[in-house]
Design an enzyme around this catalytic site. Structure first.
Site, PDB file in Angstrom:
ATOM      1  N   ARG A  88      37.966  75.451 -32.120  1.00 49.42           N
ATOM      2  CA  ARG A  88      37.232  76.723 -32.054  1.00 49.42           C
ATOM      3  C   ARG A  88      36.828  76.994 -30.606  1.00 49.42           C
ATOM      4  O   ARG A  88      36.727  78.122 -30.154  1.00 49.42           O
ATOM      5  CB  ARG A  88      35.975  76.641 -32.923  1.00 49.42           C
ATOM      6  CG  ARG A  88      36.263  76.540 -34.420  1.00 49.42           C
ATOM      7  CD  ARG A  88      34.964  76.415 -35.206  1.00 49.42           C
ATOM      8  NE  ARG A  88      35.190  76.412 -36.644  1.00 49.42           N
ATOM      9  CZ  ARG A  88      35.389  75.308 -37.371  1.00 49.42           C
ATOM     10  NH1 ARG A  88      35.402  74.134 -36.773  1.00 49.42           N
ATOM     11  NH2 ARG A  88      35.559  75.383 -38.672  1.00 49.42           N
ATOM     12  N   ASP A 148      30.447  76.110 -44.044  1.00 47.41           N
ATOM     13  CA  ASP A 148      30.601  74.650 -44.030  1.00 47.41           C
ATOM     14  C   ASP A 148      29.929  74.024 -45.257  1.00 47.41           C
ATOM     15  O   ASP A 148      30.436  73.063 -45.827  1.00 47.41           O
ATOM     16  CB  ASP A 148      30.015  74.072 -42.731  1.00 47.41           C
ATOM     17  CG  ASP A 148      30.735  74.608 -41.499  1.00 47.41           C
ATOM     18  OD1 ASP A 148      31.938  74.928 -41.617  1.00 47.41           O
ATOM     19  OD2 ASP A 148      30.105  74.725 -40.436  1.00 47.41           O
ATOM     20  N   ARG A 151      32.120  74.480 -48.266  1.00 47.76           N
ATOM     21  CA  ARG A 151      33.224  73.509 -48.239  1.00 47.76           C
ATOM     22  C   ARG A 151      32.716  72.127 -48.645  1.00 47.76           C
ATOM     23  O   ARG A 151      33.379  71.402 -49.396  1.00 47.76           O
ATOM     24  CB  ARG A 151      33.839  73.471 -46.838  1.00 47.76           C
ATOM     25  CG  ARG A 151      34.647  74.725 -46.559  1.00 47.76           C
ATOM     26  CD  ARG A 151      35.236  74.755 -45.163  1.00 47.76           C
ATOM     27  NE  ARG A 151      36.131  75.911 -45.020  1.00 47.76           N
ATOM     28  CZ  ARG A 151      36.429  76.487 -43.871  1.00 47.76           C
ATOM     29  NH1 ARG A 151      35.915  76.038 -42.746  1.00 47.76           N
ATOM     30  NH2 ARG A 151      37.253  77.520 -43.848  1.00 47.76           N
ATOM     31  N   HIS A 175      28.669  74.542 -35.396  1.00 47.93           N
ATOM     32  CA  HIS A 175      29.796  74.888 -36.282  1.00 47.93           C
ATOM     33  C   HIS A 175      31.099  74.466 -35.605  1.00 47.93           C
ATOM     34  O   HIS A 175      31.890  75.280 -35.153  1.00 47.93           O
ATOM     35  CB  HIS A 175      29.772  76.397 -36.557  1.00 47.93           C
ATOM     36  CG  HIS A 175      30.936  76.880 -37.351  1.00 47.93           C
ATOM     37  ND1 HIS A 175      31.210  76.453 -38.626  1.00 47.93           N
ATOM     38  CD2 HIS A 175      31.919  77.776 -37.052  1.00 47.93           C
ATOM     39  CE1 HIS A 175      32.297  77.059 -39.067  1.00 47.93           C
ATOM     40  NE2 HIS A 175      32.751  77.863 -38.127  1.00 47.93           N
TER      41      HIS A 175
HETATM   42  P1  NAI Z   1      42.114  88.271 -37.097  1.00 51.00           P
HETATM   43  O1  NAI Z   1      42.994  88.144 -35.901  1.00 51.00           O
HETATM   44  O2  NAI Z   1      42.728  88.384 -38.437  1.00 51.00           O
HETATM   45  O3  NAI Z   1      41.161  89.519 -36.898  1.00 51.00           O
HETATM   46  C1  NAI Z   1      40.476  89.781 -35.715  1.00 51.00           C
HETATM   47  C2  NAI Z   1      40.446  91.292 -35.543  1.00 51.00           C
HETATM   48  O4  NAI Z   1      39.580  91.588 -34.434  1.00 51.00           O
HETATM   49  C3  NAI Z   1      41.819  91.902 -35.243  1.00 51.00           C
HETATM   50  O5  NAI Z   1      42.139  92.874 -36.226  1.00 51.00           O
HETATM   51  C4  NAI Z   1      41.634  92.525 -33.861  1.00 51.00           C
HETATM   52  O6  NAI Z   1      42.349  93.724 -33.673  1.00 51.00           O
HETATM   53  C5  NAI Z   1      40.128  92.754 -33.835  1.00 51.00           C
HETATM   54  N1  NAI Z   1      39.586  92.929 -32.493  1.00 51.00           N
HETATM   55  C6  NAI Z   1      39.899  92.247 -31.368  1.00 51.00           C
HETATM   56  N2  NAI Z   1      39.177  92.727 -30.335  1.00 51.00           N
HETATM   57  C7  NAI Z   1      38.398  93.719 -30.818  1.00 51.00           C
HETATM   58  C8  NAI Z   1      37.439  94.590 -30.240  1.00 51.00           C
HETATM   59  N3  NAI Z   1      37.129  94.527 -28.951  1.00 51.00           N
HETATM   60  N4  NAI Z   1      36.840  95.488 -31.054  1.00 51.00           N
HETATM   61  C9  NAI Z   1      37.140  95.571 -32.361  1.00 51.00           C
HETATM   62  N5  NAI Z   1      38.034  94.762 -32.953  1.00 51.00           N
HETATM   63  C10 NAI Z   1      38.666  93.858 -32.193  1.00 51.00           C
HETATM   64  O7  NAI Z   1      41.074  87.025 -37.046  1.00 51.00           O
HETATM   65  P2  NAI Z   1      40.178  86.465 -38.244  1.00 51.00           P
HETATM   66  O8  NAI Z   1      40.905  85.405 -38.955  1.00 51.00           O
HETATM   67  O9  NAI Z   1      39.621  87.611 -38.987  1.00 51.00           O
HETATM   68  O10 NAI Z   1      39.013  85.729 -37.413  1.00 51.00           O
HETATM   69  C11 NAI Z   1      38.096  86.489 -36.659  1.00 51.00           C
HETATM   70  C12 NAI Z   1      37.149  85.573 -35.874  1.00 51.00           C
HETATM   71  O11 NAI Z   1      36.313  84.883 -36.783  1.00 51.00           O
HETATM   72  C13 NAI Z   1      37.845  84.480 -35.053  1.00 51.00           C
HETATM   73  O12 NAI Z   1      37.176  84.294 -33.826  1.00 51.00           O
HETATM   74  C14 NAI Z   1      37.716  83.253 -35.923  1.00 51.00           C
HETATM   75  O13 NAI Z   1      37.805  82.054 -35.186  1.00 51.00           O
HETATM   76  C15 NAI Z   1      36.342  83.486 -36.496  1.00 51.00           C
HETATM   77  N6  NAI Z   1      36.025  82.754 -37.712  1.00 51.00           N
HETATM   78  C16 NAI Z   1      34.759  82.263 -37.813  1.00 51.00           C
HETATM   79  C17 NAI Z   1      34.339  81.596 -38.942  1.00 51.00           C
HETATM   80  C18 NAI Z   1      32.934  81.082 -39.028  1.00 51.00           C
HETATM   81  O14 NAI Z   1      32.623  80.324 -39.953  1.00 51.00           O
HETATM   82  N7  NAI Z   1      32.057  81.449 -38.127  1.00 51.00           N
HETATM   83  C19 NAI Z   1      35.264  81.373 -40.068  1.00 51.00           C
HETATM   84  C20 NAI Z   1      36.571  81.965 -39.882  1.00 51.00           C
HETATM   85  C21 NAI Z   1      36.921  82.630 -38.733  1.00 51.00           C
END
Ligand code: NAI
Length: 308
Positions: A88, A148, A151, A175
């Site tokens: 991460r 977490d 899970r 995390h």
């Molecule tokens: P994804 O790639 O499917 O979606 C991310 C979206 O953000 C994309 O559609 C992209 O176009 C958009 N984006 C990028 N820059 C942007 C901006 N400046 N303004 C608006 N939209 C923008 O990724 P996913 O799988 O949805 O993950 C998103 C984030 O969440 C990642 O950083 C991932 O590591 C994190 N994550 C965190 C978790 C947690 O428990 N905190 C769990 C799962 C994912």
């Protein structure tokens, strides 16, 4: 009630879908920079209303923050997700720029919103959002511990062959694969310590599986997970908008609590209408305290990379 979810990718869209199905607001704005994607996904989701029976309206927006105006809760999921083999932490540079810009834009139109940060590395992104925006600390919440913990409960339920609904347990700390702390000592099955049902070796395996829970899925799927992250984020939103006052481990700004200052990391908080209302002080064992300190050191070194 109005809720905005920024990032219409896997996690953001799943979060929005869960929120509308539970009718947590009248309107849910889904915003993304990719032309048409949020509009398309919102329309697709709205077409499930006639089938599933709900009245919340999803609204898509290609980077037009005017549409997010007056949101009560905003969720930030924009940013890159992990690829297999990535930590991460490797996402920090790119996601810091994204989270900073998005937070500024959101607060311009919704200055009173409660902000939930999901983008990774989440504890550092939460800290960045706080430092850059000056938002009152109780209105800023990082989502990680809820996922977490889900899970952790699932791995316990699988090991015991029982329903996850009957398991209570929490994961605190950072995390990250090496920084999270599954509290096996305090986990219960219907109020009975799980140590009555599982051996020390089995408990150790559950904790280890939990810590690499995200990486396991990333390896299997090819990108990071979204069903449980979306449901966990919705659960935070639900406790806030319905003022449920549930206790959930969330990344919040610590000012001496759990022996830490000037850092955001996962501790149990009560979530209600005004954000996180109080930190619940668990009496940790010496080993748990040491793990929390080690976790804080790792989060702190990540924060240092931001050069704030
Ligand atoms: P994804 O790639 O499917 O979606 C991310 C979206 O953000 C994309 O559609 C992209 O176009 C958009 N984006 C990028 N820059 C942007 C901006 N400046 N303004 C608006 N939209 C923008 O990724 P996913 O799988 O949805 O993950 C998103 C984030 O969440 C990642 O950083 C991932 O590591 C994190 N994550 C965190 C978790 C947690 O428990 N905190 C769990 C799962 C994912």
């Amino acid at each position: 009630m109005k809720i905005t979810v920024v990032g219409a990718g896997a996690v953001g869209a799943t979060t929005a879908d869960n929120i509308i199905r539970r009718e947590l607001a009248e309107e849910v704005v889904l915003l993304d920079i990719k032309e048409g994607v949020s509009e398309g996904k919102s329309l697709d989701m709205y077409q499930t209303a006639a089938l599933l029976g709900f009245n919340t309206k999803p609204i898509g927006s290609t980077n037009d923050y005017e549409k997010t105006k007056g949101s009560d809760v905003v969720v930030i999921t924009s940013g890159l997700p992990r690829k297999p083999g990535m930590t991460r932490e490797e996402l920090i540079g790119i996601n810091a720029g994204i989270v900073k810009g998005v937070t500024e834009n959101l607060l311009k139109y919704s200055p009173k919103a409660i902000v939930i940060v999901v983008s990774n590395p989440m504890d550092t992104m939460t800290y960045l959002a706080l430092k850059e925006s000056g938002i009152p600390k109780k209105r800023l919440i990082g989502m990680g511990g809820a996922l977490d913990s889900a899970r952790f409960k699932t791995y316990l339920a699988l090991a015991m062959d029982v329903s996850p609904l009957d398991i209570h347990g929490m994961v605190i700390g950072g995390h990250g694969d090496t920084t999270m702390i599954p509290l096996t000592r305090l986990a219960t099955y219907n109020g009975i310590p799980v140590s009555r049902f599982l051996s020390a070796d089995q408990l150790e395996k559950v904790a280890a599986d939990t810590m690499v829970g995200g990486a396991t899925l990333t390896k299997l799927i090819g990108t990071s997970a979204w069903y449980a992250p979306g449901a966990a984020t919705m659960m935070l939103v639900e406790s806030i908008v319905r003022n449920q006052k549930r206790i959930v481990p969330c990344s919040v700004y610590l000012n001496g609590e759990y022996g830490q200052k000037d850092i955001c990391m996962g501790v149990p908080v009560v979530l209600g209408r005004s954000g996180w209302e109080k930190i619940v002080n668990l009496r940790l064992s010496d080993a748990e305290k040491a793990a929390f300190e080690k976790s804080a050191e790792a989060v702190r070194s990540m924060n240092a990379a931001l050069n704030l």
